[in-house]
Design a protein around this motif. Sequence first.
Motif, PDB file in Angstrom:
ATOM      1  N   ILE A   1      -2.290  -8.771   1.187  1.00 14.49           N
ATOM      2  CA  ILE A   1      -1.406  -7.972   1.178  1.00 14.49           C
ATOM      3  C   ILE A   1      -0.334  -7.508  -0.003  1.00 14.49           C
ATOM      4  O   ILE A   1      -0.109  -6.710  -0.673  1.00 14.49           O
ATOM      5  N   ARG A   2      -0.021  -8.911  -0.710  1.00 11.44           N
ATOM      6  CA  ARG A   2       0.679  -9.067  -1.851  1.00 11.44           C
ATOM      7  C   ARG A   2       0.164  -8.247  -2.678  1.00 11.44           C
ATOM      8  O   ARG A   2       0.672  -7.547  -3.739  1.00 11.44           O
ATOM      9  N   THR A   3      -1.294  -8.302  -3.038  1.00  4.34           N
ATOM     10  CA  THR A   3      -1.889  -7.754  -4.576  1.00  4.34           C
ATOM     11  C   THR A   3      -2.360  -6.297  -3.887  1.00  4.34           C
ATOM     12  O   THR A   3      -1.895  -5.479  -5.049  1.00  4.34           O
ATOM     13  N   LEU A   4      -1.787  -5.887  -2.839  1.00  3.38           N
ATOM     14  CA  LEU A   4      -2.019  -4.336  -2.676  1.00  3.38           C
ATOM     15  C   LEU A   4      -0.829  -3.913  -2.782  1.00  3.38           C
ATOM     16  O   LEU A   4      -1.057  -2.310  -3.214  1.00  3.38           O
ATOM     17  N   ALA A   5       0.075  -4.586  -2.024  1.00  6.04           N
ATOM     18  CA  ALA A   5       1.753  -3.967  -2.615  1.00  6.04           C
ATOM     19  C   ALA A   5       1.557  -3.594  -4.450  1.00  6.04           C
ATOM     20  O   ALA A   5       2.214  -2.929  -4.994  1.00  6.04           O
ATOM     21  N   SER A   6       1.420  -4.750  -5.328  1.00 10.30           N
ATOM     22  CA  SER A   6       0.998  -4.451  -6.690  1.00 10.30           C
ATOM     23  C   SER A   6       0.241  -3.555  -7.247  1.00 10.30           C
ATOM     24  O   SER A   6       0.707  -2.804  -7.803  1.00 10.30           O
ATOM     25  N   PHE A   7      -0.604  -3.621  -6.478  1.00  9.78           N
ATOM     26  CA  PHE A   7      -1.735  -2.239  -7.097  1.00  9.78           C
ATOM     27  C   PHE A   7      -1.094  -1.281  -6.671  1.00  9.78           C
ATOM     28  O   PHE A   7      -1.197  -0.147  -7.592  1.00  9.78           O
ATOM     29  N   ALA A   8      -0.562  -0.815  -5.489  1.00  4.60           N
ATOM     30  CA  ALA A   8       0.660   0.487  -5.297  1.00  4.60           C
ATOM     31  C   ALA A   8       1.228   0.689  -6.200  1.00  4.60           C
ATOM     32  O   ALA A   8       2.025   1.718  -6.558  1.00  4.60           O
ATOM     33  N   LYS A   9       1.830  -0.348  -6.325  1.00  6.26           N
ATOM     34  CA  LYS A   9       3.296  -0.200  -8.301  1.00  6.26           C
ATOM     35  C   LYS A   9       2.739   0.247  -8.711  1.00  6.26           C
ATOM     36  O   LYS A   9       2.959   1.499  -9.315  1.00  6.26           O
ATOM     37  N   ALA A  10       1.301  -0.637  -9.452  1.00 10.26           N
ATOM     38  CA  ALA A  10       0.920   0.235 -10.351  1.00 10.26           C
ATOM     39  C   ALA A  10       0.298   1.459 -10.641  1.00 10.26           C
ATOM     40  O   ALA A  10       0.888   2.730 -11.266  1.00 10.26           O
ATOM     41  N   MET A  11      -0.227   2.013  -9.499  1.00 10.35           N
ATOM     42  CA  MET A  11      -0.532   3.012  -9.487  1.00 10.35           C
ATOM     43  C   MET A  11       0.175   4.293  -8.577  1.00 10.35           C
ATOM     44  O   MET A  11       0.074   5.433  -9.489  1.00 10.35           O
ATOM     45  N   LYS A  12       1.342   3.965  -8.168  1.00 14.00           N
ATOM     46  CA  LYS A  12       2.435   5.238  -8.309  1.00 14.00           C
ATOM     47  C   LYS A  12       3.112   5.885  -9.690  1.00 14.00           C
ATOM     48  O   LYS A  12       2.935   6.921  -9.600  1.00 14.00           O
ATOM     49  N   VAL A  13       2.913   4.885 -10.963  1.00 15.53           N
ATOM     50  CA  VAL A  13       2.862   5.610 -12.072  1.00 15.53           C
ATOM     51  C   VAL A  13       1.588   6.702 -12.092  1.00 15.53           C
ATOM     52  O   VAL A  13       1.903   7.885 -13.295  1.00 15.53           O
TER      53      VAL A  13
ATOM     54  N   ALA B   1      -1.499  -9.210 -10.365  1.00 18.72           N
ATOM     55  CA  ALA B   1      -2.636  -9.062  -9.925  1.00 18.72           C
ATOM     56  C   ALA B   1      -2.692  -7.697  -9.505  1.00 18.72           C
ATOM     57  O   ALA B   1      -1.705  -6.763  -8.594  1.00 18.72           O
ATOM     58  N   ALA B   2      -3.613  -7.711  -9.930  1.00 19.97           N
ATOM     59  CA  ALA B   2      -3.940  -5.290  -9.707  1.00 19.97           C
ATOM     60  C   ALA B   2      -3.185  -4.775 -10.199  1.00 19.97           C
ATOM     61  O   ALA B   2      -2.926  -3.555  -9.466  1.00 19.97           O
ATOM     62  N   ASP B   3      -2.209  -5.405 -11.324  1.00 13.85           N
ATOM     63  CA  ASP B   3      -1.201  -3.950 -11.489  1.00 13.85           C
ATOM     64  C   ASP B   3      -1.406  -4.320 -13.136  1.00 13.85           C
ATOM     65  O   ASP B   3      -0.402  -3.364 -13.594  1.00 13.85           O
TER      66      ASP B   3
END
Length: 399
Positions: free
Chosen positions: A113-125, A142-144
Amino acid sequence: MDPRANPYAPGAGYPPPELAGRDEVINKAAISLDRTKNRRSARGCIFYGLRGVGKTVLLNKIRQDAEAEGMAIVSIEAPEDRSLPGILIPALRATLLRLNRGEAAKTAVSNAIRTLASFAKAMKVRYQDIDISFDAAPEPGAADSGDLESDLGELLMAVGDAAVERKTAVVMAIDELQYVPEEQLAALIAALHKVNQRQLPVTIMAAGLPQLVGQSGRAKSYAERLFEFVPIDRLDEVAATAALCRPAEREGVSFTDDAIGEILKQTRGYPYFLQEWGKHSWDIATSSPISGDDARAASIAALAQLDASFFRVRFDRLAPAEKRYMRAMADLGPGPHRSGDIAERLGKKVTTVAPIRSSMIGKGMLYSPSHGDTAFTVPLFDGFMRRIMPPPFDGNGAS
């Protein structure tokens, strides 16, 4: 006969009352999913075929069976105007939150779940269609990175670890996969390749139009080794007859041989059309058995219904030049047709109309079954085009 008792179910993705002729495909998918859950080598399944062959119904059936076996499903329909991260993130979040319920939070699930949050934050850009918040804080590092292929691989590996912890498998059930842009499709394939190499229980069951096979191969050359590409076609005579007759038989109603022959001829064995003809035959008939005359009257009613809905909504998405292109195709018959023959019918050069053809392939209206050939993705669409744009048609838009 009483329309309240009509057993047929025409509609987008509606489960038919008799899912005939698909047992082998369903069993193949079930074996793949069981092997994935047990961390054995398995290939995900990608079902491809024309509109109306029942791909969505099949995908839903496989999804429901997997859920009944305790697997976690990430259910997605890919629209034309959304990014892969934009549709994947909320669906994956919901699945991970379900995995996190029922007992004390597990380490790997929380990490995913934390990795998905990192992914979402990075992909928003990079992608503007991501608008979702997380209670969990992002996992730093992680995934960011902002690179979709790298980050998606890292994310799915974290999801795989969560699935191992929960003794289950995560199944991404994606419909209309052909609408995912090739660069993003390449990232998804690469990510699944990574989890496959680690034998983590994450897989894909997807459906799309025939061009999906070529798109996947262009995206990643090893796609054909990673997935089982399963063609879904119209039903043979035995299966089509079962799909048509068994629902009525359960209601104490039968069809004459003349009626069955008429309906199979008109529908060509396409499951969606069998439901339309079955519905209208039932509503028109006054008693059992449903006769050939009932079926012929149903053909008129069914085509009118298809013209007003199933065909029309697709026609209305076309630009004037695209309508003329498809009308020229219809003059040549059901297809497939050589691109040069279509251009000649329009009185234009192949290079001039090539962008129109490409646009309609992108919209999912056409596909190329082989190099230089063009065909409709919607069965019976040639007949609709001739009805909606009647002659005289001169190739320049006059009708």
